[in-house]
Design a protein around this motif. Sequence first.
Motif, short mmCIF file in Angstrom:
data_model
loop_
_atom_site.label_atom_id
_atom_site.label_comp_id
_atom_site.label_asym_id
_atom_site.label_seq_id
_atom_site.Cartn_x
_atom_site.Cartn_y
_atom_site.Cartn_z
N VAL A 293 44.67 -37.81 54.37
CA VAL A 293 45.11 -36.72 54.69
C VAL A 293 44.24 -35.74 54.14
N LEU A 294 43.95 -34.48 54.72
CA LEU A 294 43.14 -33.53 54.31
C LEU A 294 43.85 -32.53 53.46
N LEU A 295 43.74 -32.18 52.12
CA LEU A 295 44.21 -31.36 51.45
C LEU A 295 43.44 -30.31 50.69
N ASP A 296 44.14 -29.13 50.38
CA ASP A 296 43.46 -28.12 49.73
C ASP A 296 43.69 -27.94 48.41
N GLU A 297 43.50 -27.08 47.56
CA GLU A 297 43.83 -26.95 46.09
C GLU A 297 45.36 -26.62 45.67
N GLN A 298 45.96 -26.26 46.90
CA GLN A 298 47.30 -25.96 46.47
C GLN A 298 48.36 -27.02 46.18
N THR A 299 49.31 -26.53 45.25
CA THR A 299 50.31 -27.53 44.73
C THR A 299 51.26 -27.45 45.72
N ARG A 300 51.81 -28.71 46.20
CA ARG A 300 53.01 -28.63 47.20
C ARG A 300 54.17 -29.16 46.65
N SER A 301 55.41 -28.51 46.88
CA SER A 301 56.59 -28.98 46.15
C SER A 301 57.35 -30.10 47.03
N SER A 302 57.17 -30.13 48.29
CA SER A 302 57.84 -30.69 49.35
C SER A 302 56.84 -31.86 49.64
N GLY A 303 57.41 -32.95 50.42
CA GLY A 303 56.92 -33.98 50.92
C GLY A 303 56.07 -33.78 52.11
N LEU A 304 54.96 -34.70 52.61
CA LEU A 304 54.49 -34.58 53.85
C LEU A 304 55.48 -34.99 54.98
N PRO A 305 55.06 -34.13 56.23
CA PRO A 305 56.14 -34.63 57.41
C PRO A 305 55.81 -35.89 57.71
N PRO A 306 56.72 -36.83 58.30
CA PRO A 306 56.87 -38.15 58.69
C PRO A 306 55.59 -38.34 59.81
N ALA A 307 54.77 -39.34 59.69
CA ALA A 307 53.51 -39.49 60.50
C ALA A 307 54.11 -39.94 61.75
N LEU A 308 53.57 -39.14 62.92
CA LEU A 308 53.93 -39.53 64.33
C LEU A 308 52.88 -40.50 64.87
N SER A 309 51.77 -40.83 64.19
CA SER A 309 50.86 -41.78 64.53
C SER A 309 50.42 -42.32 63.44
N TYR A 310 49.57 -43.56 63.47
CA TYR A 310 49.10 -44.26 62.29
C TYR A 310 47.90 -45.21 62.92
N PRO A 311 46.68 -44.49 62.58
CA PRO A 311 45.37 -45.59 63.27
C PRO A 311 45.18 -46.68 62.11
N PHE A 312 45.88 -47.11 61.23
CA PHE A 312 45.33 -48.09 60.34
C PHE A 312 46.10 -49.33 60.61
N GLN A 313 46.53 -49.60 61.87
CA GLN A 313 47.45 -50.89 61.95
C GLN A 313 46.32 -52.15 61.73
N PRO A 314 47.08 -53.21 61.18
CA PRO A 314 46.19 -54.17 61.02
C PRO A 314 45.77 -54.93 62.46
N GLU A 315 44.65 -55.79 62.22
CA GLU A 315 44.08 -56.54 63.40
C GLU A 315 45.26 -57.55 63.50
N PRO A 316 45.42 -57.62 64.79
CA PRO A 316 46.65 -58.97 65.20
C PRO A 316 45.85 -60.22 64.47
N SER A 317 46.49 -61.14 63.66
CA SER A 317 46.12 -62.38 63.16
C SER A 317 46.53 -63.47 64.41
N THR A 318 45.64 -64.56 64.39
CA THR A 318 45.78 -65.57 65.33
C THR A 318 45.94 -66.98 64.15
N SER A 319 46.90 -67.60 64.45
CA SER A 319 47.13 -68.84 63.61
C SER A 319 46.17 -70.06 64.17
N VAL A 320 45.71 -70.59 63.54
CA VAL A 320 44.97 -72.03 63.81
C VAL A 320 45.81 -73.27 63.60
N PRO A 321 46.10 -73.91 64.83
CA PRO A 321 47.05 -75.18 64.43
C PRO A 321 46.30 -76.17 63.70
#
Length: 321
Positions: A293-321
């Motif tokens: 998140v990009l922030l300034d120096e202002q103190t915020r009393s309320s939380g951040l809005p819900p995320a509509l996107s999220y670019p930090f998804q884990p890579e799909p894992s593959t199981s080895v038999p």
Amino acid sequence: MAEEEKGVDVVSEFLSQNRHLAPWVESLRGHCETNKQWNARREFILRNMEAFPTIHPGQPSPSLDRLLSLSMVWANHIFLGCKYPQPVMDKIMEMAEGLVVHEVPVRKTRDEIMGKGKRAVSADGETDGSQKRLKAGGSDADNCGAGRAGGRAGAAGSLKQGPPPQAAKEHQPFFNRLYKTVAWKLVSAGGFGPNLDHFDILRACVEGAKASLSCTFVPLRDIPDLPAGRTQRDGQVCELRCLTVYLGTGYGRDEDAARAMASKEALKIFQGRKVTVRVCRRRFRGQDVEDLVLLDEQTRSSGLPPALSYPFQPEPSTSVP
């Protein structure tokens, strides 16, 4: 981006070899089209002129009207998310084969946000449990900051892996440069105010820094966890990111209005003495996640809005038999 610039260079080379076409094709540009939209639509037009042999530059004709209509339909689909009858969609996608456009807006439905339809029953049950835990656990504002043990535990579920540990530090130099660019841009525009084209200013500064904005649009009625006092259910919500870093969220009657409001909120961050990239806790698909998140120096009393996107998804894992 390199492929997009390559496409523009191919068009420029074609027009340099067919100079008589350059002023004519420029006359076809819409007044409200951005450079990115027009460059893409111009390439669409030039690629498909041979399929309409009765088109003569500078002369109106039904064939020209049809080509221009199809180019606008394609641009509306790519940049605005418009949908058309399937035969029309098949036609424009066939005509656009090989044409590459990067960083187009992303639009999601409620089911995509909430992860419904493609998740197992056990995963849904896990999400419900996460929502209950979050409701009892306090606001997002209490959890802002990188490296907290609670943040690592919250993001360790099956849904997320979170941003890389050094991501905030690595992105900071870019946003320091962007801060200076925005500051000078606002000075030249007469200062920050309600009458500015906030999106155009922000986009120009970001593109000048050799990056691009990412816009995610979601109907307001599909946003979970809206404040209890909000009765307005119509309209759109827009989330802006740059280099995976969250900049702001805006609400509006349509996508343009929501994007303008999100840009205004993002520009407010640049009004302080500096900007800082931090890892903060946010809601996404009913879970508490760590987000850049990009922030300034202002103190915020309320939380951040819900995320509509999220670019930090884990890579799909593959199981080895």
